[in-house]
Design a protein around this motif. Structure first.
Motif, PDB file in Angstrom:
ATOM      1  N   SER A 116       1.141  -0.773   0.082  1.00 49.74           N
ATOM      2  CA  SER A 116       0.507   0.166   0.025  1.00 49.74           C
ATOM      3  C   SER A 116       1.364   1.487   0.039  1.00 49.74           C
ATOM      4  N   HIS A 117       0.891   1.818   1.041  1.00 53.64           N
ATOM      5  CA  HIS A 117       2.100   2.820   0.777  1.00 53.64           C
ATOM      6  C   HIS A 117       3.603   2.817   0.651  1.00 53.64           C
ATOM      7  N   GLY A 118       3.421   1.568   1.506  1.00 58.43           N
ATOM      8  CA  GLY A 118       4.851   1.466   1.394  1.00 58.43           C
ATOM      9  C   GLY A 118       5.435   1.181  -0.550  1.00 58.43           C
ATOM     10  N   SER A 119       4.147   0.141  -1.416  1.00 54.69           N
ATOM     11  CA  SER A 119       4.255   0.590  -2.172  1.00 54.69           C
ATOM     12  C   SER A 119       4.565   1.463  -3.541  1.00 54.69           C
ATOM     13  N   TRP A 120       3.763   2.648  -2.877  1.00 58.88           N
ATOM     14  CA  TRP A 120       3.550   4.151  -3.164  1.00 58.88           C
ATOM     15  C   TRP A 120       4.896   4.944  -3.729  1.00 58.88           C
ATOM     16  N   SER A 121       5.742   4.721  -2.540  1.00 61.10           N
ATOM     17  CA  SER A 121       6.812   5.185  -2.072  1.00 61.10           C
ATOM     18  C   SER A 121       7.221   4.423  -2.883  1.00 61.10           C
ATOM     19  N   MET A 122       7.909   3.307  -2.854  1.00 60.08           N
ATOM     20  CA  MET A 122       8.870   2.442  -3.356  1.00 60.08           C
ATOM     21  C   MET A 122       8.475   3.132  -5.336  1.00 60.08           C
ATOM     22  N   MET A 123       7.903   2.824  -5.583  1.00 60.88           N
ATOM     23  CA  MET A 123       7.244   3.713  -6.690  1.00 60.88           C
ATOM     24  C   MET A 123       7.392   4.992  -7.124  1.00 60.88           C
ATOM     25  N   ASP A 124       7.220   5.942  -6.392  1.00 59.42           N
ATOM     26  CA  ASP A 124       7.437   7.263  -6.417  1.00 59.42           C
ATOM     27  C   ASP A 124       8.719   7.308  -6.479  1.00 59.42           C
ATOM     28  N   LEU A 125      10.341   6.856  -6.598  1.00 58.22           N
ATOM     29  CA  LEU A 125      11.720   6.648  -5.789  1.00 58.22           C
ATOM     30  C   LEU A 125      11.628   6.711  -7.231  1.00 58.22           C
ATOM     31  N   MET A 126      10.880   5.321  -7.914  1.00 58.84           N
ATOM     32  CA  MET A 126      11.282   4.707  -9.372  1.00 58.84           C
ATOM     33  C   MET A 126      11.581   5.903 -10.342  1.00 58.84           C
ATOM     34  N   THR A 127      10.641   7.302 -10.109  1.00 61.44           N
ATOM     35  CA  THR A 127      10.477   8.192 -11.492  1.00 61.44           C
ATOM     36  C   THR A 127      10.935   9.295 -10.754  1.00 61.44           C
ATOM     37  N   MET A 128      12.534   9.131  -9.343  1.00 63.79           N
ATOM     38  CA  MET A 128      13.136  10.425  -8.768  1.00 63.79           C
ATOM     39  C   MET A 128      14.446  10.199  -9.737  1.00 63.79           C
ATOM     40  N   ARG A 129      15.405  11.088 -10.289  1.00 64.32           N
ATOM     41  CA  ARG A 129      16.451  10.855 -11.120  1.00 64.32           C
ATOM     42  C   ARG A 129      17.583  11.267  -9.312  1.00 64.32           C
ATOM     43  N   LEU A 130      16.853  12.047  -8.750  1.00 62.83           N
ATOM     44  CA  LEU A 130      17.383  11.586  -7.427  1.00 62.83           C
ATOM     45  C   LEU A 130      19.190  13.461  -7.846  1.00 62.83           C
ATOM     46  N   GLU A 131      18.678  13.833  -8.311  1.00 62.24           N
ATOM     47  CA  GLU A 131      20.016  15.833  -8.973  1.00 62.24           C
ATOM     48  C   GLU A 131      20.005  16.314  -8.562  1.00 62.24           C
ATOM     49  N   ARG A 132      19.038  16.305  -7.437  1.00 68.14           N
ATOM     50  CA  ARG A 132      18.608  17.980  -7.614  1.00 68.14           C
ATOM     51  C   ARG A 132      18.913  17.635  -5.071  1.00 68.14           C
ATOM     52  N   ALA A 133      18.868  19.038  -4.392  1.00 71.86           N
ATOM     53  CA  ALA A 133      18.587  18.848  -2.939  1.00 71.86           C
ATOM     54  C   ALA A 133      17.188  19.076  -2.880  1.00 71.86           C
ATOM     55  N   GLY A 134      16.082  18.067  -2.112  1.00 76.19           N
ATOM     56  CA  GLY A 134      14.958  18.327  -1.634  1.00 76.19           C
ATOM     57  C   GLY A 134      14.083  17.009  -2.394  1.00 76.19           C
ATOM     58  N   GLU A 135      14.757  16.737  -3.645  1.00 78.10           N
ATOM     59  CA  GLU A 135      14.110  15.148  -3.246  1.00 78.10           C
ATOM     60  C   GLU A 135      14.199  14.133  -2.701  1.00 78.10           C
ATOM     61  N   ALA A 136      12.467  13.813  -3.119  1.00 76.14           N
ATOM     62  CA  ALA A 136      12.756  12.373  -1.662  1.00 76.14           C
ATOM     63  C   ALA A 136      12.861  13.493  -0.377  1.00 76.14           C
ATOM     64  N   GLY A 137      12.533  14.430  -0.522  1.00 73.69           N
ATOM     65  CA  GLY A 137      12.707  14.737   1.329  1.00 73.69           C
ATOM     66  C   GLY A 137      14.579  14.974   1.553  1.00 73.69           C
ATOM     67  N   LEU A 138      15.120  14.786   0.115  1.00 72.54           N
ATOM     68  CA  LEU A 138      16.893  14.729   1.136  1.00 72.54           C
ATOM     69  C   LEU A 138      17.746  15.995   0.365  1.00 72.54           C
ATOM     70  N   ALA A 139      18.058  16.046   1.894  1.00 73.39           N
ATOM     71  CA  ALA A 139      19.421  17.144   1.224  1.00 73.39           C
ATOM     72  C   ALA A 139      20.535  16.974   0.203  1.00 73.39           C
TER      73      ALA A 139
END
Length: 249
Positions: A116-139
């Motif tokens: 449920s919510h855990g799957s939502w979070s995992m799937m959202d992460l798959m859309t993120m390039r993780l190249e800029r500060a703030g993505e996924a709530g991370l500095a």
């Protein structure tokens, strides 16, 4: 929380439960993420199924590090007020980064499993390039990028796929093999909606195996509430399909 990856992992790590042999042998690992109701009795069963398939398993509690109890999570997370998928994706990224550093974990063979919510979070992460500060709530989300290259599979059990779920509109930038479980009588999403999201992910180059389980949302949780009904036989089939998925990776 807006933390560095290391700081987020430092908060999560004390509340991660490990399953598997008490030895130093390097093994692949499954990382499990609970639904919006928090840790429930079905997660250890999936963790044990992973262990029996030759994997280590780690169940991550997203609530204890935040000081939240079940009443708070049901009231504020399940209703979408706090900790939506894009934010909790930071927990997923940090857990992958932290667990990949364990000497008894094969960092090139990691699987994410969510409910449920855990799957939502995992799937959202798959859309993120993780190249800029703030993505996924991370500095510093880029810190976790290399570790995520080791994620070869994902088991997404009846994910939330309504408004705000990024996979509805954004392509995945990572392509692990996916076991996607849809509940036919899910009150949170229709089969049509879930299938259309899965088809969109497939068109982006991800291999997705879809199973439509003839049950409700959270059919595998013994303590279902409201429209959610526990189905022991369907739960057993889900565990077997999960193990078979791991065995194919």
């Amino acid at each position: 929380m807006t933390d560095t990856v290391a700081a987020r992992w430092a908060k999560l790590e004390p509340f991660v439960t490990a399953y598997g042999p008490d030895d130093a042998q390097v093994r692949p690992a499954v990382i499990l993420f609970h639904g919006c109701g928090g840790l429930r009795p079905h997660l250890p069963r999936y963790a044990q199924a992973a262990v029996e398939a030759g994997w280590r398993a780690f169940v991550v509690d997203s609530y204890a590090p935040r000081g939240w109890d079940r009443n708070m999570s049901l009231t504020l997370v399940c209703t979408g007020v706090l900790l939506r998928g894009p934010e909790r994706a930071g927990d997923v990224a940090a857990a992958v980064w932290g667990l990949a550093q364990r000497p008894d974990v094969d960092a090139s063979r990691l699987v994410l499993a969510g409910w449920s919510h855990g799957s939502w979070s995992m799937m959202d992460l798959m859309t993120m390039r993780l190249e800029r500060a703030g993505e996924a709530g991370l500095a510093d989300p880029q810190t976790a990028r290399a570790a995520l290259d080791g994620v070869i599979g994902m088991a997404a059990h009846y994910p939330y796929l309504g408004p705000g779920a990024l996979s509805r509109t954004r392509p995945w930038v990572r392509h692990p093999q996916v076991l996607a479980v849809i509940a036919r009588d899910d009150h949170l999403t229709s089969v049509h909606n879930a299938m259309s999201v899965h088809d969109r992910i497939r068109r982006g180059g991800t291999e997705v195996e879809t199973w439509i389980a003839n049950g409700t949302h959270a059919f595998d949780e013994p303590t279902g509430l409201g429209p959610m009904n526990h189905d022991p036989e369907l739960t057993q089939e889900s565990l077997e399909r999960f193990a078979a998925f791991l065995n194919r990776l």
